[in-house]
Design an enzyme around this catalytic site. Structure first.
Site, mmCIF file in Angstrom:
data_model
loop_
_atom_site.group_PDB
_atom_site.id
_atom_site.type_symbol
_atom_site.label_atom_id
_atom_site.label_comp_id
_atom_site.label_asym_id
_atom_site.label_seq_id
_atom_site.Cartn_x
_atom_site.Cartn_y
_atom_site.Cartn_z
ATOM 1 N N GLY A 214 0.827 -1.206 0.000
ATOM 2 C CA GLY A 214 0.000 0.000 0.000
ATOM 3 C C GLY A 214 0.854 1.245 0.000
ATOM 4 C CB SER A 215 0.009 4.735 0.814
ATOM 5 O OG SER A 215 -0.161 4.823 2.212
ATOM 6 C CD GLU A 235 4.602 -5.095 -3.789
ATOM 7 O OE1 GLU A 235 3.780 -4.829 -4.687
ATOM 8 O OE2 GLU A 235 4.902 -6.260 -3.442
ATOM 9 C CB CYS A 269 3.525 -0.428 -7.057
ATOM 10 S SG CYS A 269 3.952 -2.144 -7.341
ATOM 11 C CD GLU A 364 2.800 4.751 -7.122
ATOM 12 O OE1 GLU A 364 2.855 3.633 -7.670
ATOM 13 O OE2 GLU A 364 2.750 4.896 -5.877
#
Length: 464
Positions: A214-215, A235, A269, A364
Site C-alpha cells: 500500500g501507500s 511494498e 506500483c 506516483e
C-alpha cells in the site's frame, strides 16, 4: 455480530457485494485464534498435508476462473481481460509455492576445521516464523491476496489478511477456497476493518510477520509501530523511469510503453510514468505513443472490449485531474487526453516536458498518465531519473549493450528492464522496492523464505 458494508463497482457505483465489517474486538479475537493455532503443535499441518491442500486450491480455482475473473473485475475496476490474466497468475502462484516446498531446505554448516569445532556436525533447517498479518492493496485484489496468504500457508504459518475496504471480496473468497480445499479453521482468516483495528493487527505482539502492500505513508508508519521482533515486508510505489536512447527499436517499444503505462489505468506500483527520450527521436516517440494512447478503449471494466477501466474511486479522478492541470501550468504540453471522461474514468494522457518539480514528475500518479521528457545526454537522463527518493523498477531501451549495462548499473532500482517496460513481472522473480519504495522482497519464493526462520542443530559426538 459484525455489521455489513456494501462493495461497489468503481465504474458506476452499483453494489456488487456485501461483506462483514469487523470490530477491533473481533480482529483481536482473530489474532488470538491465529496464535493459538500456531501454538497447537499437536495439530500442526505437516508439509505433505499443506501440499495436498494447495493442490486442491489450484483445482478449485481452475474450475472457477470465469467466476473469479468477474468477482475480481467487479470490485477492483481492472478490465475483464486483465482480471482474467490476474486469476490465472494467481493459480500459477499457488503452483510456485508447491514447487518451492521441494527446495525449501537448510544446509550443512562446516565443522571440524578448528580444534573448538572438532567432533561436531551442524545442520540448518526451516521453521515457520509464526503468525502472519497481511495488509493488502486494491489494485490486484486476488493475486495480491495469493502472494501474501499462500506463502504463509505453504511454510506453516497461520495468516490473517486485511484487504482494502474497496476490494475485500477477492481475499474473502481466497480464504473460503482454502477452507473448501481442506484447510482447518484458524489457519487463514480475512478481516475487513477500519484503520484502528488494522493498526492493532499490524502492531500486535502476537504477530510475528507483517506483510504490507500500500501507500508509503501508511507502511512506514506501521513499520515504526510494530512490536519488537516482528519482521516486516513493505511494498510501496515508485515513479518508474524509462530511458530511450536514439538506437531504440521504436515500433517494438511503443506497445510495451503503452501497456506498462496504461494497464489498469496506471494503478500499478511499477507503472511506466517518467519516459526520458533522446531529443533526436523525442517527436517520433511522442507522436507514436500519443496515437497508441488515443486509440485505447476506455469504459466499463466488465465489457470484454475495455482496455482501460475506471480509477478506484471518483476522488482519484479529481486528484489526477488536478495533477495534470498543474503539469500544464508548469510548462507541460498535453499531447492526448488531459480530461476526465466521466466521474470515474480519465482519458489516457501523454504529457510532454512538464517541469521536473511538477507533481506528475515527483509523485506516483497512480492514474493513466505518462510523461515524456527530452534529453540530450544519457548522463543527464540518468541523473534526472535518480532524482527522487523512490527506487523500484526502471527500464532502458537501446540496442547498445554497453549503454544498457551502464544504465542497469547506474539507475536506482531493484530491477532494471532492458528493452521492456517497467511493469514487467513474473511471480517467481524477486519483487520489491528500496529506499522509500519498500522493505524486503516479495515474490512467492522470497515471501516463503521471509516467513521462515532458520534453526541450526549442532551434534557433538564422542571422541573415538
Amino acid at each position: 455480530m459484525s455489521k455489513k458494508i456494501e462493495v461497489t463497482s468503481p465504474f458506476d457505483g452499483k453494489v456488487v457485494g456485501e461483506v462483514p465489517f469487523s470490530t477491533t474486538e473481533e480482529v483481536e479475537a482473530a489474532i488470538d485464534l491465529a496464535q493459538n493455532t500456531f501454538l497447537d503443535h499437536k495439530n500442526a499441518l505437516p508439509k505433505f498435508k499443506r501440499i495436498e491442500i494447495l493442490e486442491n486450491v489450484m483445482k478449485i480455482m481452475s474450475s472457477q476462473v470465469e467466476e473469479l475473473t468477474k468477482l475480481c473485475a467487479s470490485e477492483g475496476g481492472k478490465p475483464y481481460m486483465d482480471s482474467k490474466v490476474e486469476v490465472n497468475r494467481a493459480i500459477n502462484g499457488v503452483q510456485l509455492a508447491i514447487e518451492h516446498l521441494g527446495a525449501f531446505e537448510g544446509k550443512e554448516i562446516a565443522m571440524g576445521h578448528t580444534p573448538s569445532s572438532a567432533n561436531r556436525m551442524a545442520y540448518t533447517f526451516k521453521e515457520p516464523i509464526g503468525v502472519v498479518a497481511a495488509i493488502s492493496a486494491f489494485n490486484h485484489p486476488f493475486n495480491l491476496a495469493v502472494h501474501q496468504v499462500i506463502p504463509a500457508i505453504a511454510v506453516g504459518c497461520p495468516v490473517i489478511i486485511k484487504p482494502a475496504t474497496q476490494t475485500p471480496m477477492s481475499a474473502i473468497k481466497l480464504v473460503e477456497i482454502l477452507e473448501e480445499a481442506g484447510l482447518p479453521k484458524g489457519w487463514a482468516q480475512a478481516v475487513v476493518c477500519g484503520r484502528d483495528a488494522g493498526e492493532l493487527l499490524a502492531t500486535s505482539p502476537k504477530v510475528d510477520f507483517l506483510t504490507f502492500i500500500g501507500s508509503g505513508a501508511v507502511g512506514w508508519y506501521l513499520n515504526s509501530k510494530v512490536s519488537n521482533g516482528t519482521r516486516v515486508a513493505l511494498e510501496h510505489g515508485g515513479v518508474a523511469p524509462v530511458i530511450v536512447e536514439p538506437d531504440a527499436d521504436i515500433d517494438a517499444m511503443i506497445p510495451d510503453l503503452g501497456k506498462g503505462g496504461f494497464y489498469h489505468a496506471g494503478q500499478v506500483c511499477v507503472s511506466v510514468q517518467r519516459v526520458y527520450v533522446h531529443e533526436s527521436i523525442c517527436d517520433e516517440v511522442a507522436t507514436k505513443l500519443t496515437n497508441y494512447a488515443s486509440n485505447l478503449v476506455v469504459g466499463d471494466q466488465m465489457d470484454p472490449k475495455t482496455e482501460v477501466g475506471p480509477l478506484i474511486n471518483n476522488n482519484e479522478v479529481d486528484r489526477v485531474e488536478e495533477w495534470v492541470n498543474e503539469a500544464v501550468q508548469k510548462g507541460g504540453k498535453i499531447l492526448t487526453g488531459g480530461k476526465r471522461i466521466s466521474a470515474s474514468c480519465y482519458e489516457p494522457t501523454v504529457i510532454l516536458n512538464p517541469a521536473d518539480d511538477a507533481l506528475v514528475s515527483t509523485k506516483e500518479v497512480f492514474g493513466p498518465v505518462v510523461i515524456i521528457y527530452s534529453y540530450s545526454d544519457i548522463d543527464e537522463a540518468i541523473n534526472r531519473a535518480n532524482g527522487l527518493e523512490v527506487s523500484f523498477q526502471a527500464a532502458v531501451f537501446t540496442k547498445n549493450i554497453d549503454t544498457a549495462l551502464n544504465a542497469v548499473k547506474r539507475l536506482n532500482g531493484t530491477a532494471v528492464m532492458v528493452n521492456d517496460h517497467t511493469a514487467f513481472r513474473v511471480d517467481w522473480m524477486p519483487f520489491g522496492g528500496a529506499k522509500a519504495s519498500g522493505l524486503g522482497l516479495g515474490g512467492i519464493h522470497h515471501s516463503m523464505e521471509e516467513m521462515s526462520n532458520e534453526k541450526m542443530m549442532v551434534i557433538k559426538s564422542p571422541v573415538l
